[in-house]
Design an enzyme around this catalytic site. Sequence first.
Site, mmCIF file in Angstrom:
data_model
loop_
_atom_site.group_PDB
_atom_site.id
_atom_site.type_symbol
_atom_site.label_atom_id
_atom_site.label_comp_id
_atom_site.label_asym_id
_atom_site.label_seq_id
_atom_site.Cartn_x
_atom_site.Cartn_y
_atom_site.Cartn_z
ATOM 1 N N GLY A 46 0.832 -1.195 0.000
ATOM 2 C CA GLY A 46 0.000 0.000 0.000
ATOM 3 C C GLY A 46 0.865 1.243 0.000
ATOM 4 O O GLY A 46 2.042 1.194 0.396
ATOM 5 N N CYS A 88 5.992 -0.088 7.125
ATOM 6 C CA CYS A 88 5.633 1.059 6.293
ATOM 7 C C CYS A 88 6.796 1.380 5.368
ATOM 8 O O CYS A 88 7.952 1.357 5.806
ATOM 9 C CB CYS A 88 5.333 2.259 7.195
ATOM 10 N N LEU A 89 6.490 1.689 4.106
ATOM 11 C CA LEU A 89 7.547 2.038 3.153
ATOM 12 C C LEU A 89 8.277 3.309 3.569
ATOM 13 O O LEU A 89 9.386 3.563 3.106
ATOM 14 C CB LEU A 89 6.959 2.202 1.745
ATOM 15 N N HIS A 130 -4.239 1.518 7.730
ATOM 16 C CA HIS A 130 -2.886 2.086 7.731
ATOM 17 C C HIS A 130 -2.798 3.264 6.753
ATOM 18 O O HIS A 130 -2.264 4.333 7.095
ATOM 19 C CB HIS A 130 -1.896 0.969 7.360
ATOM 20 N N GLU A 131 -3.326 3.059 5.527
ATOM 21 C CA GLU A 131 -3.210 4.108 4.500
ATOM 22 C C GLU A 131 -4.103 5.303 4.826
ATOM 23 O O GLU A 131 -3.718 6.451 4.595
ATOM 24 C CB GLU A 131 -3.555 3.563 3.114
#
Length: 157
Positions: A46, A88-89, A130-131
């Site tokens: 995501g 998380c990215l 999360h997003e």
Amino acid sequence: MALREIRLMGDDILTKPCKEVTKMTIRNRILINDMLDTMYEAQGVGLAAPQVGILKRIVVIDVGDGPVVMVNPEILESSGEQTGNEGCLSLPGKAGTVTRPMYVKVKAFDQNMNPVILEGEDLLARAMCHEIDHLEGHMYVELAEGPLFDAENEEEE
Ligand code: NI
């Protein structure tokens, strides 16, 4: 294919609330395509627009069932609970334990600005929460139970 730079935790932009999208412009279409390219390249599940430096309420997700695009998403309902590892990215290589709903129902617009109702369970529900948090300037680390740890095979969002 165009990749965008993923902003990392500590970048102020990740703490800011995002603006509603009112129109599907060419610029927004390009942003969505670039977000998908960037998410796949980074092997994430995501990505939210602020993670590429754009304060718009746009999210892309793919938990393995194909791309999901959510514009102006809002959680209508949630139920159940799941506790698991989340990454998380914008904080690569790290993960934390976060409790999320097991099920969410989300109202959003798709990439053509058609209204859609999406349901997510399990990892999809986790990714949606999360997003959507990113769109409010929040990161999972604020919810993590206990210290973060080094990620091994955790999905990053
Ligand atoms: Ni994230």
